[in-house]
Motif scaffolding. Structure first.
Motif, short mmCIF file in Angstrom:
data_model
loop_
_atom_site.label_atom_id
_atom_site.label_comp_id
_atom_site.label_asym_id
_atom_site.label_seq_id
_atom_site.Cartn_x
_atom_site.Cartn_y
_atom_site.Cartn_z
N THR A 1 0.84 -1.19 0.00
CA THR A 1 0.00 0.00 0.00
C THR A 1 0.88 1.24 0.00
OG1 THR A 1 -1.68 1.24 1.20
CG2 THR A 1 -0.19 -0.07 2.52
N ARG A 2 0.40 2.32 -0.59
CA ARG A 2 1.15 3.58 -0.57
C ARG A 2 0.96 4.33 0.73
NH1 ARG A 2 -0.81 6.59 -5.77
NH2 ARG A 2 -2.75 5.93 -4.85
N ALA A 3 -0.08 4.00 1.48
CA ALA A 3 -0.41 4.73 2.70
C ALA A 3 0.71 4.70 3.73
CB ALA A 3 -1.70 4.19 3.30
N SER A 4 1.42 3.61 3.85
CA SER A 4 2.47 3.50 4.86
C SER A 4 3.86 3.44 4.23
CB SER A 4 2.22 2.27 5.73
OG SER A 4 2.27 1.11 4.92
N PHE A 5 4.00 3.91 3.01
CA PHE A 5 5.29 3.86 2.32
C PHE A 5 6.29 4.77 3.02
CE2 PHE A 5 8.37 5.20 -0.89
CZ PHE A 5 8.80 3.97 -1.35
N ASN A 6 7.50 4.27 3.25
CA ASN A 6 8.56 5.01 3.93
C ASN A 6 9.75 5.13 2.97
OD1 ASN A 6 10.91 5.61 5.51
ND2 ASN A 6 9.72 5.08 7.33
N TYR B 1 13.22 4.04 4.44
CA TYR B 1 13.35 2.59 4.53
C TYR B 1 13.60 1.99 3.14
CZ TYR B 1 12.12 -2.28 5.46
OH TYR B 1 12.14 -3.64 5.55
#
Length: 66
Positions: free
Chosen positions: A31-36, A39
């Protein structure tokens, strides 16, 4: 094709890294919502970004006929 946010204002961010060599297979995040980004760069040994840019985009209201 330009950005097409479904509703509201969306921020688009582009981060450019200089690759040290071929990356091989890169897995797509679930998902892009929690992309870091930090990291992601650390996993691929990309180092620091060489450039970044961002912009906001908003869906235009529907044209109303009179």
């Amino acid at each position: 094709m330009g950005p097409r946010p479904p509703i509201g204002i969306h921020r688009y961010i582009f981060v450019l890294f200089q690759q040290k060599g071929p990356l091989g297979l890169v897995e797509q995040p679930p998902t892009r919502a929690s992309f870091n980004t930090r990291y992601f760069a650390r996993q691929l040994d990309l180092g620091l970004p060489v450039a970044t840019v961002y912009f906001n985009s908003q869906k235009e209201p529907a044209v109303k006929r009179r």
